[in-house]
Scaffold this motif. Structure first.
Motif, PDB file in Angstrom:
ATOM      1  N   GLN A   1       0.849  -1.209   0.000  1.00 44.86           N
ATOM      2  CA  GLN A   1       0.000   0.000   0.000  1.00 44.86           C
ATOM      3  C   GLN A   1       0.874   1.245   0.000  1.00 44.86           C
ATOM      4  O   GLN A   1       0.678   2.158  -0.788  1.00 44.86           O
ATOM      5  CB  GLN A   1      -0.871   0.013   1.272  1.00 44.86           C
ATOM      6  N   ARG A   2       1.923   1.231   0.883  1.00 46.82           N
ATOM      7  CA  ARG A   2       2.766   2.430   1.032  1.00 46.82           C
ATOM      8  C   ARG A   2       3.582   2.663  -0.236  1.00 46.82           C
ATOM      9  O   ARG A   2       3.682   3.781  -0.743  1.00 46.82           O
ATOM     10  CB  ARG A   2       3.694   2.285   2.240  1.00 46.82           C
ATOM     11  N   TYR A   3       4.141   1.592  -0.784  1.00 49.83           N
ATOM     12  CA  TYR A   3       4.993   1.743  -1.985  1.00 49.83           C
ATOM     13  C   TYR A   3       4.174   2.335  -3.147  1.00 49.83           C
ATOM     14  O   TYR A   3       4.598   3.316  -3.779  1.00 49.83           O
ATOM     15  CB  TYR A   3       5.583   0.388  -2.385  1.00 49.83           C
TER      16      TYR A   3
ATOM     17  N   GLN B   1       1.316   3.972  -2.986  1.00 49.79           N
ATOM     18  CA  GLN B   1       0.850   5.321  -2.643  1.00 49.79           C
ATOM     19  C   GLN B   1       1.934   6.348  -2.969  1.00 49.79           C
ATOM     20  O   GLN B   1       1.655   7.428  -3.515  1.00 49.79           O
ATOM     21  CB  GLN B   1       0.489   5.385  -1.155  1.00 49.79           C
ATOM     22  N   GLU B   2       3.190   6.005  -2.684  1.00 48.28           N
ATOM     23  CA  GLU B   2       4.299   6.937  -2.985  1.00 48.28           C
ATOM     24  C   GLU B   2       4.402   7.187  -4.493  1.00 48.28           C
ATOM     25  O   GLU B   2       4.666   8.319  -4.929  1.00 48.28           O
ATOM     26  CB  GLU B   2       5.619   6.368  -2.449  1.00 48.28           C
TER      27      GLU B   2
ATOM     28  N   HIS C   1       9.130  -3.939   6.986  1.00 49.86           N
ATOM     29  CA  HIS C   1       7.798  -4.086   7.615  1.00 49.86           C
ATOM     30  C   HIS C   1       7.783  -5.344   8.485  1.00 49.86           C
ATOM     31  O   HIS C   1       7.329  -5.337   9.633  1.00 49.86           O
ATOM     32  CB  HIS C   1       6.727  -4.169   6.524  1.00 49.86           C
TER      33      HIS C   1
END
Ligand code: P6P
Length: 339
Positions: free
Chosen positions: A220-222, A224-225, A334
């Motif tokens: 999700q974070r990757y 989103q960036e 993570h």
């Protein structure tokens, strides 16, 4: 410029590197010839009466298309009599297919997805064939599924054909990746690109965004960036593509760079992922690494995964090396933070 046929390329490789045995050369040529037949059948589309469902469900629990069944049969029949194989395994068959006793057996195992992306057939989008070649373990004359369960590092050759505006065969035997285009007038694959290289950086990613809510937090974070573009931590804008035919998405990456993801998600977690290790992830990972890219399952190098079952599924992260290393590092950090 003299055109170099697949046969001439393989003979010259065999002469110069000795890594290609006569049987391996025969195997690759037989698979290429079978893919020509598949290309012809696909090219006829509705005129050939081969579109639509076959009316059966395969081992994956997926509705088989008529062309899935036809492509599988073409590859089986082409490879049975040559004496180069000990057995074949396919996405479309529960168990390996032994070479009939009336034919001689060889020392190789062939595992393939006869028609990847076949759900795109009926909407006329590029599909492909993916194949991987392993050695049959010493002394094994009647191979069973367990003899195919070799890590991807054991592959001696891998390739795909993409049935698109042109039909291309992209192949590695362990010394780079080379592209051949089907010349329909003479009926041969002709060398059109030597030593494909994947740029280490990219601004193009391929993923099925509709699964976003199911991804693990680092994924999700990757992503989103990437979506935040210039305003975000990456400081540049990214572009997205998703053909939903792995062969077409991977070929774009082999041609101009990029990254392809089919991450673990809440929907596929209990199956281990969406894509199959032996005949999708491993051959593509071999090709991508041979072209200077990287391929992991989000945590470890895909080619080092030890298969546990013939139709095992895994998460797939492959393409431009620096991005794959970045997203894999985010998954490992993570995991470390949770322990
Ligand atoms: P989704 C095709 O069915 C396939 O196995 C790959 O070729 C492709 O990358 C993926 O599944 C597409 O999956 O969930 O987007 O339909």
């Amino acid at each position: 410029m003299t055109s170099i046929s697949l046969t001439r390329f393989l003979i010259e490789e065999q002469r110069s590197r000795r890594q290609i045995t006569p049987d391996l050369r025969l195997l690759i040529e037989v698979v290429a010839r079978a893919c020509k037949h598949i290309s012809l059948a696909i090219g006829r589309g509705a005129l050939g009466g081969v579109l639509g469902d076959a009316g059966a469900i395969n081992v994956q629990g997926e509705a088989q298309k008529k062309l899935d069944v036809l492509s599988n049969e073409i590859l089986l029949e082409a490879n049975e009599w040559g004496g180069h194989l000990a057995a074949l395994a396919s996405e479309e068959m529960d168990e390996p297919h032994l070479i009939p006793h009336r034919y001689p057996k060889g020392n190789y195992l062939l595992v393939f997805d006869p028609l990847d992306g076949s759900s795109n057939i009926d909407v006329n989008i590029s599909v492909g064939t993916i194949f991987s070649v392993l050695r049959c373990p010493e002394g094994v004359t009647e191979p069973v599924a367990e003899h195919f369960l070799q890590p991807g590092t054991e592959q001696v050759a891998a390739g795909y054909t993409v049935y698109g505006p042109s039909t291309l065969l992209v192949l590695t035997t362990g010394s780079g990746v080379h592209q051949f285009t089907l010349d329909r007038e003479i009926g041969s694959f002709v060398l059109t690109r030597r030593d494909l290289r994947i740029p280490e950086d990219t601004s193009e990613f391929a993923i099925n965004m509709s699964n976003q809510r199911h991804w693990e937090p680092p994924m999700q974070r990757y992503i989103q960036e990437l979506l935040e573009g210039k305003a975000g931590p990456r400081g540049r804008d990214f572009n997205m593509r998703w053909v939903a035919s792995m062969v077409a998405d991977v070929h774009r990456i082999m041609t101009r760079g990029g990254v392809f993801f089919y991450p673990l998600d809440a929907k596929t977690r209990d199956k281990g992922g969406k894509l199959r290790l032996l005949y999708e992830a491993n051959p593509m990972a071999f090709l991508v690494e041979q072209a200077g890219g990287a391929a992991t399952d989000g945590r470890q190098r895909l080619l080092e995964r030890r298969p546990l079952a013939l139709h095992q599924r895994v998460p797939v992260f492959l393409g431009s090396r620096n991005e794959i290393e970045r997203v894999t590092r985010m998954h490992l950090e993570h995991d470390a933070a949770r322990t």
